[in-house]
Design a protein around this motif. Sequence first.
Motif, mmCIF file in Angstrom:
data_model
loop_
_atom_site.group_PDB
_atom_site.id
_atom_site.type_symbol
_atom_site.label_atom_id
_atom_site.label_comp_id
_atom_site.label_asym_id
_atom_site.label_seq_id
_atom_site.Cartn_x
_atom_site.Cartn_y
_atom_site.Cartn_z
ATOM 1 N N THR A 188 41.066 53.341 37.457
ATOM 2 C CA THR A 188 40.140 52.505 38.228
ATOM 3 C C THR A 188 40.726 52.140 39.583
ATOM 4 O O THR A 188 40.075 52.284 40.627
ATOM 5 C CB THR A 188 39.789 51.228 37.452
ATOM 6 O OG1 THR A 188 39.171 51.579 36.209
ATOM 7 C CG2 THR A 188 38.844 50.334 38.245
ATOM 8 N N ASP A 213 46.551 53.952 36.188
ATOM 9 C CA ASP A 213 45.383 53.068 36.315
ATOM 10 C C ASP A 213 44.317 53.823 37.113
ATOM 11 O O ASP A 213 44.317 53.818 38.335
ATOM 12 C CB ASP A 213 45.774 51.771 37.020
ATOM 13 C CG ASP A 213 44.681 50.711 36.944
ATOM 14 O OD1 ASP A 213 43.492 51.084 37.033
ATOM 15 O OD2 ASP A 213 45.004 49.516 36.811
ATOM 16 N N GLN A 267 43.818 43.612 33.665
ATOM 17 C CA GLN A 267 42.491 43.902 34.186
ATOM 18 C C GLN A 267 42.141 42.978 35.351
ATOM 19 O O GLN A 267 41.504 43.402 36.322
ATOM 20 C CB GLN A 267 41.454 43.767 33.071
ATOM 21 C CG GLN A 267 41.615 44.805 31.971
ATOM 22 C CD GLN A 267 40.683 44.569 30.796
ATOM 23 O OE1 GLN A 267 40.083 43.487 30.670
ATOM 24 N NE2 GLN A 267 40.542 45.556 29.939
ATOM 25 N N THR A 312 43.953 44.230 38.477
ATOM 26 C CA THR A 312 43.279 45.435 38.962
ATOM 27 C C THR A 312 42.023 45.056 39.742
ATOM 28 O O THR A 312 41.759 45.594 40.829
ATOM 29 C CB THR A 312 42.903 46.360 37.797
ATOM 30 O OG1 THR A 312 44.094 46.857 37.183
ATOM 31 C CG2 THR A 312 42.069 47.542 38.281
ATOM 32 N N GLN A 313 41.256 44.108 39.214
ATOM 33 C CA GLN A 313 40.061 43.650 39.912
ATOM 34 C C GLN A 313 40.421 42.964 41.232
ATOM 35 O O GLN A 313 39.769 43.186 42.257
ATOM 36 C CB GLN A 313 39.267 42.691 39.026
ATOM 37 C CG GLN A 313 37.955 42.222 39.646
ATOM 38 C CD GLN A 313 37.189 41.291 38.720
ATOM 39 O OE1 GLN A 313 37.715 40.782 37.733
ATOM 40 N NE2 GLN A 313 35.924 41.061 39.038
ATOM 41 N N THR A 322 46.521 42.332 28.362
ATOM 42 C CA THR A 322 45.387 43.106 28.861
ATOM 43 C C THR A 322 44.528 42.314 29.840
ATOM 44 O O THR A 322 44.094 42.845 30.870
ATOM 45 C CB THR A 322 44.517 43.584 27.688
ATOM 46 O OG1 THR A 322 45.348 44.284 26.749
ATOM 47 C CG2 THR A 322 43.419 44.509 28.176
#
Length: 484
Positions: A191, A189, A158, A161-162, A154
């Motif tokens: 975001t 996803d 994340q 993704t950032q 995870t």
Amino acid sequence: MVQQDVRVLLVALCLHLGAAAAGMLRVDPAQDGGGSSSSSSSSGDTITHSLTVVQRLEALLVQGNGSDVSLRVETPNADEVKVIQAHSLVLSLQSPVFEEMLLSRNSSTLVLKENSDCAAVFDKFIRYLYCGEISLRLDQATPLHKLASKYQVTGLQQGITQYMTQNLARDSSSGHVAGWYEYALQAGDVTLRDSCLQYMAWNLSSVLQSGEWVTISSQLLMSLLRRSDLILQSEMELFAALEAWIIQNEPDGLTAENALRAVRYAMMPPRELFRLQTQSAVLARYQESVRDLLYMSYQFHSASPLHMAKFFDVNCSLFMPRNYLSSMWGSPWIINNPTRDDRSTSFQTQLGPSGHDSSKRVTWNALFSPRWLPLSMRPMYTETGAMQPTRVEGGRPRIIITPATSSADFAGVNFQKTVLVMAQQQGKVVVKHVYNFHQSTEENGDFLAEADLYRRTSEYLIDSSLFLHIVVKPLYQTLISAKN
């Protein structure tokens, strides 16, 4: 078997950490009797060699010492096989998927099937599990995100993704934002999907000029064409890009027709419409599909808006402007040292998109205040006239946009005002924030509410200046209400 794996790795760690482990010491002065009893000292001091520990863990992976499992990475339809000597404890601690696989294995080798892109970065992925850090290029983000998602790491998922959302503006040879959007849509996803779509909508001109534009899917194309918040130079720019996409992809007739019908032809001056009908090969091929839209657009430009509403249902997107950056619809505004004092500027826009109003102009006054205070926080005067002290830092940035004069021509026209705030990312100026004014108001209550303009590194500033672009979108309200 797992307990035996743990003992093997712990022995290896003891052999390799050596002095680093011995150096991890916590000192509590209060317990030592030699320190202050203040809260700052009673919490104790920490000596850490965590970086050394990470370095030794990386060496453990590279050298394969104490390894109790082999990861055999195979790529379908390829002869190349990658083998990595790893440690069950690390894999199990970092990934619940690996933990389950290790518990059910019947040999010291785990066979993993990965596509070529994921196999190429699998070493980086495993190194992250040991070191908690990773270096990557733009083209490696998607396969690494796939691996992090597949093995349920995870933190890495994340983090990537950032990374992707923060690097949408970075230059790449073939473009990457649309590809990341398609992947995010497939991976679920939300975001990343929304960040990519918003970036493309707000910076559409740069996207249209990139090599990636003609490769986007028809689904993404229609998602963009249907939006009213697109930020671009003009509707003509959008049509030219759509024409290039159709020529390159040769879509089926229905897809091409739906895309062409999403163009807002009424937002093009008549001279541009004439040119399209005589010079555009794509429009010549599909003219029957958009004939009604072209006819209504010509009528829109030739008749007064009020007269137009008597004969046509114009409550549709065809007559709604997008956020156009051309001087006809607004003006850029660079505010140097925005925390210093109030600033003002004036500019003109066309009264409305109809050709009937093409010669009419509206002059606008814009006022920016870096420290506006609500009435309840403004200085108060006593009976003797002395001003009560007020905390100036309690103010917030404010922008007001008003017409300089009123006119009978304004009747039936509502003006949607939008302020774009630019930012600099990877050396490129992009639209970072968009503030929409309600049609009946002259200001936006949330304008720069979270901005720290005093911080030189603020994302809202470029070289200590505030880069704005004001867009005014005229809407013929009478056209809409006449049919109600």
